[in-house]
Design a protein around this motif. Structure first.
Motif, PDB file in Angstrom:
ATOM      1  N   LEU A 137      38.278  30.936  33.075  1.00  0.00           N
ATOM      2  CA  LEU A 137      39.310  30.299  33.675  1.00  0.00           C
ATOM      3  C   LEU A 137      38.805  29.901  35.169  1.00  0.00           C
ATOM      4  N   SER A 138      38.085  30.475  35.672  1.00  0.00           N
ATOM      5  CA  SER A 138      37.527  30.124  37.187  1.00  0.00           C
ATOM      6  C   SER A 138      36.925  28.871  37.143  1.00  0.00           C
ATOM      7  N   THR A 139      36.171  28.584  35.859  1.00  0.00           N
ATOM      8  CA  THR A 139      35.361  27.186  35.753  1.00  0.00           C
ATOM      9  C   THR A 139      36.467  26.225  35.201  1.00  0.00           C
ATOM     10  N   GLU A 140      37.685  26.425  34.540  1.00  0.00           N
ATOM     11  CA  GLU A 140      38.501  25.371  34.143  1.00  0.00           C
ATOM     12  C   GLU A 140      39.521  25.043  35.263  1.00  0.00           C
ATOM     13  N   TYR A 141      39.837  26.074  36.095  1.00  0.00           N
ATOM     14  CA  TYR A 141      40.698  26.033  37.093  1.00  0.00           C
ATOM     15  C   TYR A 141      40.066  25.538  38.405  1.00  0.00           C
ATOM     16  N   GLY A 142      38.666  25.865  38.562  1.00  0.00           N
ATOM     17  CA  GLY A 142      38.101  25.420  39.862  1.00  0.00           C
ATOM     18  C   GLY A 142      38.539  26.396  40.958  1.00  0.00           C
ATOM     19  N   ALA A 143      38.706  27.510  40.530  1.00  0.00           N
ATOM     20  CA  ALA A 143      39.206  28.380  41.504  1.00  0.00           C
ATOM     21  C   ALA A 143      39.023  29.947  41.012  1.00  0.00           C
ATOM     22  N   PRO A 144      38.739  30.727  42.032  1.00  0.00           N
ATOM     23  CA  PRO A 144      38.150  31.923  41.352  1.00  0.00           C
ATOM     24  C   PRO A 144      39.243  32.937  40.726  1.00  0.00           C
ATOM     25  N   VAL A 145      39.007  33.567  39.733  1.00  0.00           N
ATOM     26  CA  VAL A 145      39.879  34.352  38.818  1.00  0.00           C
ATOM     27  C   VAL A 145      39.396  35.769  38.894  1.00  0.00           C
ATOM     28  N   ASP A 146      39.855  36.806  39.438  1.00  0.00           N
ATOM     29  CA  ASP A 146      39.478  38.142  39.492  1.00  0.00           C
ATOM     30  C   ASP A 146      39.998  38.850  38.204  1.00  0.00           C
ATOM     31  N   PRO A 147      38.935  39.464  37.688  1.00  0.00           N
ATOM     32  CA  PRO A 147      39.362  40.257  36.292  1.00  0.00           C
ATOM     33  C   PRO A 147      40.324  41.101  36.454  1.00  0.00           C
ATOM     34  N   ASP A 148      40.381  41.827  37.642  1.00  0.00           N
ATOM     35  CA  ASP A 148      41.355  42.852  37.949  1.00  0.00           C
ATOM     36  C   ASP A 148      42.833  42.117  38.220  1.00  0.00           C
ATOM     37  N   HIS A 149      42.966  40.908  38.062  1.00  0.00           N
ATOM     38  CA  HIS A 149      44.080  40.260  38.017  1.00  0.00           C
ATOM     39  C   HIS A 149      44.775  39.750  36.828  1.00  0.00           C
ATOM     40  N   LEU A 150      44.009  40.265  35.879  1.00  0.00           N
ATOM     41  CA  LEU A 150      44.217  39.748  34.499  1.00  0.00           C
ATOM     42  C   LEU A 150      44.489  40.936  33.614  1.00  0.00           C
ATOM     43  N   PHE A 151      45.583  40.731  32.717  1.00  0.00           N
ATOM     44  CA  PHE A 151      46.359  41.575  31.757  1.00  0.00           C
ATOM     45  C   PHE A 151      46.301  40.981  30.600  1.00  0.00           C
ATOM     46  N   ILE A 152      45.892  41.544  29.529  1.00  0.00           N
ATOM     47  CA  ILE A 152      45.679  41.024  28.096  1.00  0.00           C
ATOM     48  C   ILE A 152      47.143  41.061  27.364  1.00  0.00           C
ATOM     49  N   THR A 153      47.635  40.033  26.981  1.00  0.00           N
ATOM     50  CA  THR A 153      48.900  39.947  26.091  1.00  0.00           C
ATOM     51  C   THR A 153      48.697  39.714  24.721  1.00  0.00           C
ATOM     52  N   ALA A 154      49.706  40.003  23.886  1.00  0.00           N
ATOM     53  CA  ALA A 154      49.798  39.402  22.521  1.00  0.00           C
ATOM     54  C   ALA A 154      50.337  37.985  22.580  1.00  0.00           C
ATOM     55  N   GLY A 155      49.959  37.441  23.445  1.00  0.00           N
ATOM     56  CA  GLY A 155      50.848  35.978  23.395  1.00  0.00           C
ATOM     57  C   GLY A 155      51.884  35.942  24.614  1.00  0.00           C
ATOM     58  N   ILE A 156      52.437  34.722  24.836  1.00  0.00           N
ATOM     59  CA  ILE A 156      53.329  34.501  25.944  1.00  0.00           C
ATOM     60  C   ILE A 156      54.924  35.195  25.419  1.00  0.00           C
ATOM     61  N   SER A 157      55.041  34.851  24.171  1.00  0.00           N
ATOM     62  CA  SER A 157      56.355  35.329  23.530  1.00  0.00           C
ATOM     63  C   SER A 157      56.262  37.024  23.886  1.00  0.00           C
ATOM     64  N   GLN A 158      55.082  37.562  23.489  1.00  0.00           N
ATOM     65  CA  GLN A 158      55.018  39.040  23.695  1.00  0.00           C
ATOM     66  C   GLN A 158      55.365  39.553  25.260  1.00  0.00           C
ATOM     67  N   ALA A 159      54.668  38.608  26.007  1.00  0.00           N
ATOM     68  CA  ALA A 159      54.825  38.802  27.478  1.00  0.00           C
ATOM     69  C   ALA A 159      56.101  38.701  27.985  1.00  0.00           C
TER      70      ALA A 159
END
Lengths: 376, 376
Positions: free
Chosen positions: A68-90
């Motif tokens: 994501l950091s590469t795609e966004y061109g901005a840092p993404v902290d792994p601790d700011h990520l929570f894995i979901t089962a898709g947007i509907s589940q979220a």
């Protein structure tokens, strides 16, 4: 053996349905996922079969953050990520943990019609607020906030479904300020964020978060494969906490750890990046082809060019009833989504949504040809 | 590379924690799942990557129904199956669609402590009703029903967690009659149903359903691998309908179609059946070993022999505080679950739950040895 239904939508032979808002099965990356699965399964790590960590496997969050950091061109902290089962589940889980029946939430007018169904299931009162070519109209939102106190606003900031528009950076800042002033959460459905073809959208909404109130939702459904049921939430850790500690996660563990591990290999092997690039090229070509065909064959149809995503949102002269038009279209084996479906206020009766992601260029043109015989 | 956490629970080196209620990672069937994944992915069917059918892939429901029919010795109709992402997901969705905050639900006393957390997240009022060596005490339940009107009762009919007991066929019938009389649903967590070692339990609760009110929940977490996040609901079609048509499923499609397709191959290749037989033998041996060790080394501990499942539920003389005992045990690097954790009424203070599924026989004996030094 009798043929049984296996997928959500089955299109009858010979039909061209611009209403289908999903990738076509023919371009789903089976070979790449086979390579990724083989790569992962041959590492001999049985942990991928165990109850996962509630926030999501640490290795996978690491890989995802790099991607994501590469795609966004901005840092993404792994601790700011929570894995979901898709947007509907979220969305479902956000409603379960943050709302109670009778609570008010804001949506855009128009908005993704199936999100509205999730909110209805949770007994929420939905208030809509208008958008224009730069996304949410901030002044209109302010007016709504005089009368209503939403728990959250559900927004689709980049390459909006159905409208195709993108919320400007300036408005993103103002939206967060309003959230702060009126104390509501901002739930950003950013499923099309990386599907940018002719211009790059501003950074995901969480990057504009100055006060711990923005949940940015991403998904592998549109950049890899919907059947994986895998996505992520990017937000300040304080916002992820209620999800990580909730009873559902405490009992079942992380959401989809086995699939996460396979997608981890997709990223590690560079296959996710390559496939995303392939999609961008494919969808851009399709977008251009549909755009051109519509302008050429149905000049009465008006729309603004999208820069990414899946959709062209168009309108016919006022008074046109696109639901009635759809009935006509069906007789010629062609379909679209009538605008009213995306409205929580029964509006957009003269609008129609075209998806250009599902069909190849030839089918797109054939579909426009069929439609042009009934729209003049 | 720094070591990051990937699984829900990590046991410190040298510890023996009887409190862990999950399969050990060492016996998870990685080779078999690799064969199944290869078998499925090489068939060239991209539909396994698409949005799945809301009820679950028709082919998979067909295979699952055949597998369950053989294991249960009773027919399973594929149309009575709805594919879930595990029992925790199913419980969460049942709460979302059937309850509103403030509603009352019944649970057994004792009950699975993490289900209680899910009910709390949904703002439900939980009333507990006692069990004995044949499961729910029907007369006690009737008394509770004079005062309370539950939306559902959550029960673990076979090889109960934590109590190890099984609800008799006679009581299953009476429970359904009470559900009919007082109009509540019966949510049966049947995760241990097929883990029968020394006697077969009655059929799953749905087979006793005479009035469309029983939801039988099954899972691959205990018979295959928790990380798959895959389970099923077996019930009359009218009961499945609200789940199939809900907004969450309408938006995201079926729950875990990709994983379903791999497990479909596990079943088709006979690997699921073989692995289940392996588990039954392994767990039976472990159960017998733990049973024997406890009787021999800690005679003051009393318990009834379980016939299947994961647990031995035992008690010490009244007045013993097993939470305090656990603190002592930890000093000797041994653990268990204190009874109070399974109580919604702060009871069972002198009880403790042993899981015999996680460790091999040698570790089980070593753990009992360590405990025997503090329980006399």
């Amino acid at each position: 053996m009798a043929k049984v239904q296996v997928a959500q939508i089955s299109v009858p032979e010979g039909w061209i349905d611009f209403g289908i808002g999903q990738p076509h099965v023919d371009i789903l990356p089976l070979d790449q996922l086979t390579r990724a699965a083989t790569h992962r399964l041959q590492q001999g790590d049985r942990n991928i079969l165990q109850y996962g960590m509630q926030q999501g496997n640490g290795n996978f969050r690491g890989s995802l953050s790099q991607f994501l950091s590469t795609e966004y061109g901005a840092p993404v902290d792994p601790d700011h990520l929570f894995i979901t089962a898709g947007i509907s589940q979220a969305l479902d889980q956000i409603c379960a943990l943050h709302t109670r029946p009778g609570d008010t939430v804001f949506v855009e007018e128009p908005s993704y019609f199936l999100a509205l169904r999730i909110f209805a299931d949770h007994g929420l009162k939905v208030i809509s607020t208008p958008i224009d070519e730069n996304g949410l109209i901030i002044e209109a939102l302010e007016e709504k906030l005089v009368k209503h106190k939403p728990v959250f606003i559900y927004t689709i900031p980049s390459f909006h479904n159905p409208a195709g528009v993108t919320l400007s950076a300036n408005r993103r800042e103002k939206l967060v300020s309003l959230g702060e002033k009126h104390d509501f959460l901002i739930v950003a459905d950013e499923v099309y964020q990386m599907l940018a073809y002719t211009s790059t959208p501003p950074l995901p909404m969480t990057y504009f978060d100055t006060s711990e109130r923005v949940l940015s939702l991403g998904s592998f459904s549109k950049i890899l494969a919907p059947g994986l049921r895998l996505g992520w939430m990017q937000a300040k850790p304080s916002l992820l906490e209620p999800f990580i500690v909730c009873g559902y996660l405490d009992s079942g563990g992380g959401l989809n750890p086995f699939v996460s591990s396979i997608v981890n290999s997709m990223i590690e092997l560079g296959l996710q990046k390559d496939y995303l690039n392939f999609l961008r090229k494919t969808y851009r070509d399709r977008m251009v082809a549909l755009n051109k065909a519509l302008r050429q064959h149905i000049p009465v149809l008006r729309f603004t060019d999208p820069d990414g995503g899946y959709f062209i949102w168009s309108y016919l002269p006022e008074g046109t009833d696109t639901e009635a038009l759809l009935a006509e279209a069906k007789k010629r084996q062609v379909g679209f989504q009538p605008g009213i479906k995306f409205s929580s206020a029964k509006g957009f009766c003269n609008y129609l949504r075209f998806c250009f992601a599902f069909y190849g260029e030839e089918d797109l043109m054939e579909g426009v040809e069929r439609l042009s015989r009934i729209i003049r």
